[in-house]
Scaffold this active site. Structure first.
Site, PDB file in Angstrom:
ATOM      1  N   ASP A  44       7.019 -21.133 -54.136  1.00  0.00           N
ATOM      2  CA  ASP A  44       5.416 -20.584 -53.766  1.00  0.00           C
ATOM      3  C   ASP A  44       5.811 -19.713 -54.853  1.00  0.00           C
ATOM      4  O   ASP A  44       4.397 -19.420 -54.236  1.00  0.00           O
ATOM      5  CB  ASP A  44       5.814 -19.614 -52.101  1.00  0.00           C
ATOM      6  CG  ASP A  44       7.016 -18.196 -52.936  1.00  0.00           C
ATOM      7  OD1 ASP A  44       6.624 -18.456 -53.803  1.00  0.00           O
ATOM      8  OD2 ASP A  44       6.420 -17.331 -51.317  1.00  0.00           O
ATOM      9  N   GLU A  71      -1.230 -11.037 -54.958  1.00  0.00           N
ATOM     10  CA  GLU A  71      -1.661 -12.490 -54.438  1.00  0.00           C
ATOM     11  C   GLU A  71      -2.781 -12.120 -53.647  1.00  0.00           C
ATOM     12  O   GLU A  71      -3.190 -11.186 -52.177  1.00  0.00           O
ATOM     13  CB  GLU A  71      -1.277 -13.432 -53.831  1.00  0.00           C
ATOM     14  CG  GLU A  71      -0.327 -14.341 -54.541  1.00  0.00           C
ATOM     15  CD  GLU A  71       0.322 -15.659 -54.423  1.00  0.00           C
ATOM     16  OE1 GLU A  71       0.541 -16.572 -55.102  1.00  0.00           O
ATOM     17  OE2 GLU A  71       0.956 -14.866 -52.897  1.00  0.00           O
TER      18      GLU A  71
HETATM   19  P1  NAD Z   1      14.775 -11.973 -51.000  1.00  0.00           P
HETATM   20  O1  NAD Z   1      14.323 -11.586 -51.027  1.00  0.00           O
HETATM   21  O2  NAD Z   1      15.000 -10.713 -49.489  1.00  0.00           O
HETATM   22  O3  NAD Z   1      16.056 -12.417 -49.554  1.00  0.00           O
HETATM   23  C1  NAD Z   1      16.098 -13.869 -50.544  1.00  0.00           C
HETATM   24  C2  NAD Z   1      17.488 -14.286 -51.022  1.00  0.00           C
HETATM   25  O4  NAD Z   1      17.771 -14.953 -51.588  1.00  0.00           O
HETATM   26  C3  NAD Z   1      18.741 -13.144 -51.257  1.00  0.00           C
HETATM   27  O5  NAD Z   1      19.025 -12.696 -50.106  1.00  0.00           O
HETATM   28  C4  NAD Z   1      19.046 -13.861 -52.342  1.00  0.00           C
HETATM   29  O6  NAD Z   1      20.576 -13.105 -52.869  1.00  0.00           O
HETATM   30  C5  NAD Z   1      19.912 -14.949 -52.453  1.00  0.00           C
HETATM   31  N1  NAD Z   1      18.903 -15.801 -53.201  1.00  0.00           N
HETATM   32  C6  NAD Z   1      18.822 -16.220 -54.505  1.00  0.00           C
HETATM   33  N2  NAD Z   1      19.282 -16.997 -54.892  1.00  0.00           N
HETATM   34  C7  NAD Z   1      19.561 -17.935 -54.328  1.00  0.00           C
HETATM   35  C8  NAD Z   1      20.988 -19.122 -54.369  1.00  0.00           C
HETATM   36  N3  NAD Z   1      21.020 -19.374 -55.616  1.00  0.00           N
HETATM   37  N4  NAD Z   1      21.578 -19.613 -53.104  1.00  0.00           N
HETATM   38  C9  NAD Z   1      21.990 -18.952 -52.186  1.00  0.00           C
HETATM   39  N5  NAD Z   1      21.093 -17.412 -52.029  1.00  0.00           N
HETATM   40  C10 NAD Z   1      20.327 -17.134 -52.861  1.00  0.00           C
HETATM   41  O7  NAD Z   1      12.871 -12.324 -50.683  1.00  0.00           O
HETATM   42  P2  NAD Z   1      12.425 -13.169 -48.899  1.00  0.00           P
HETATM   43  O8  NAD Z   1      11.406 -12.131 -48.831  1.00  0.00           O
HETATM   44  O9  NAD Z   1      13.478 -13.527 -47.451  1.00  0.00           O
HETATM   45  O10 NAD Z   1      12.050 -13.639 -49.089  1.00  0.00           O
HETATM   46  C11 NAD Z   1      12.541 -15.082 -50.102  1.00  0.00           C
HETATM   47  C12 NAD Z   1      11.641 -16.965 -50.428  1.00  0.00           C
HETATM   48  O11 NAD Z   1      10.448 -16.775 -49.180  1.00  0.00           O
HETATM   49  C13 NAD Z   1      10.582 -15.612 -51.048  1.00  0.00           C
HETATM   50  O12 NAD Z   1      10.800 -16.516 -52.599  1.00  0.00           O
HETATM   51  C14 NAD Z   1       9.327 -15.158 -50.466  1.00  0.00           C
HETATM   52  O13 NAD Z   1       8.378 -15.363 -51.760  1.00  0.00           O
HETATM   53  C15 NAD Z   1       8.762 -16.625 -49.761  1.00  0.00           C
HETATM   54  N6  NAD Z   1       8.192 -17.427 -48.415  1.00  0.00           N
HETATM   55  C16 NAD Z   1       7.798 -17.775 -48.352  1.00  0.00           C
HETATM   56  C17 NAD Z   1       6.540 -17.144 -47.156  1.00  0.00           C
HETATM   57  C18 NAD Z   1       5.884 -18.990 -47.149  1.00  0.00           C
HETATM   58  O14 NAD Z   1       5.284 -18.679 -46.348  1.00  0.00           O
HETATM   59  N7  NAD Z   1       6.234 -20.003 -47.819  1.00  0.00           N
HETATM   60  C19 NAD Z   1       6.490 -16.026 -46.611  1.00  0.00           C
HETATM   61  C20 NAD Z   1       7.525 -15.156 -47.266  1.00  0.00           C
HETATM   62  C21 NAD Z   1       8.177 -15.563 -48.229  1.00  0.00           C
END
Ligand code: NAD
Length: 343
Positions: free
Chosen positions: A227, A56
């Site tokens: 997101d 993006e």
């Molecule tokens: P990451 O992959 O490092 O961590 C995600 C965690 O979620 C993992 O540890 C995984 O095991 C866990 N997980 C997956 N499914 C699960 C479930 N059903 N129950 C419990 N745990 C579960 O990712 P990240 O960098 O921490 O990002 C997390 C999310 O946040 C992503 O989807 C990312 O796109 C989003 N994000 C949003 C913003 C925002 O501004 N809103 C900013 C950054 C990241």
């Protein structure tokens, strides 16, 4: 020359200044920019979706400074040894279009997402909130915990992740910083008695991390993981239980939890609360939901803050990013000077 903060400088600066201090200071920059929301150019981010994930571009401008972030989101990356989210970003002068500041934004995005969650929670969560549930203890989670301590003084975190190693990592990183941490056996167990619930899981699916029966009166939900189109975390019924706050309505309709709802589902853009145009929390029992997807103005604020914070320090270098011939019409001259053809 363009100032550049690379990963090594970013990490050294963050460690030295302290991520919690940075998140607090960044909240102020975010608030300042959200209060002047109407002065920014705004557009939903430009997304390139593939079966692997999404790449993006997130642009905005306040007519003096232009900024954009390049960011990816690949939920299946950690299983292949890559991170889910990586990023870099740029600020430019609007008057001549030259880039003035370039920075790594993988670390900066985690700090800015946390600072945004904190800024919003300061207005929407109950001020006496003491316990946070964190569903998903991946990359963003430690930064999120620090933001809620900075914003609300929350020191007690109940965590749940489907990956036990991710929970162990969270404990290893956060217990030394004085957090009281409870490892829950399920999402339902984690949210029991929590005043704030942060969902930050990554899965390219319409997942149901939280169901409506698990949501208690008065809770603030900070839903940051859903997101992308086809990527949500909350049971749609939760959205009808409370009041939903978003960053930029046209982008969140495409990417946020509310993609599950009809096009006229009522939401409030958070800047309206800060500006005093819309109410935030109005009662102790109100359920507030921040349906966060991440918006370009947050990256602009984060870059602006970093640029100011490293000014005069050792944490940036000057790089030769823009070709700069003495005669602005003689770009070819730069090549001719060094070319054997001309000699
Ligand atoms: P990451 O992959 O490092 O961590 C995600 C965690 O979620 C993992 O540890 C995984 O095991 C866990 N997980 C997956 N499914 C699960 C479930 N059903 N129950 C419990 N745990 C579960 O990712 P990240 O960098 O921490 O990002 C997390 C999310 O946040 C992503 O989807 C990312 O796109 C989003 N994000 C949003 C913003 C925002 O501004 N809103 C900013 C950054 C990241």
């Amino acid at each position: 020359m363009t100032r550049f903060v690379d990963v090594s400088n970013m990490v050294r600066w963050t460690a030295g200044r302290g991520p919690e201090t940075i998140i607090s200071e960044m909240m102020q920059y975010l608030e300042d920019d959200f209060r002047r929301w109407e002065s920014f150019d705004k557009t939903p981010r430009v997304a390139s979706h593939t079966p692997f994930g999404v790449i993006e571009l997130m642009p905005t401008s306040d007519q003096e400074t232009y900024g954009f972030k390049y960011v990816n989101g690949h939920p299946s990356n950690p299983a292949r040894g890559f991170q889910t989210v990586t990023a870099f970003g740029v600020l430019s002068d609007v008057h001549n279009g030259y880039p003035t500041f370039l920075a790594e934004m993988t670390v900066l995005t985690a700090l800015r997402t946390a600072a945004t969650s904190g800024m919003v929670a300061k207005k929407l969560a109950r001020p006496d909130a003491r316990i946070m549930a964190m569903i998903g203890t991946g990359t963003q989670s430690e930064f999120q915990a620090l933001a809620f301590r900075a914003a609300l003084g929350i020191n007690s975190v109940r965590i749940w992740d489907t990956d036990p190693a991710a929970m162990e990592k969270f404990v290893r990183n956060m217990a030394p910083l004085g957090f009281e941490i409870t490892i829950a056996g399920s999402a339902a167990h984690a949210v029991e008695g929590a005043d704030v619930v942060t969902t930050c899981t990554a899965d390219k699916a319409n997942a149901t991390i939280l169901t409506a029966d698990q949501v208690s009166p008065g809770v603030h939900i900070n839903a940051i993981g859903g997101d992308c189109p086809g990527k949500t975390e909350l049971d749609a019924a939760i959205l009808g239980l409370g009041d939903v706050f978003v960053e930029y309505d046209p982008q969140t309709r495409i990417e946020g939890e509310i993609q599950q709802m009809s096009a006229d589902f009522p939401v409030t853009e958070f800047w309206q609360v800060l500006a005093g145009h819309a109410p935030g929390r109005t009662s102790r029992d109100q359920i507030t939901i921040f349906d966060s997807v991440g918006f370009a103005i947050e990256d602009f604020s984060a870059l602006r803050y970093l640029r100011d914070a490293v000014e005069g320090s050792e944490f940036f270098e000057e790089i030769d990013l823009v070709a700069n011939p003495d005669d602005p019409k003689d770009l070819f001259g730069l090549v001719r000077e060094l070319s054997p053809i001309g000699s």
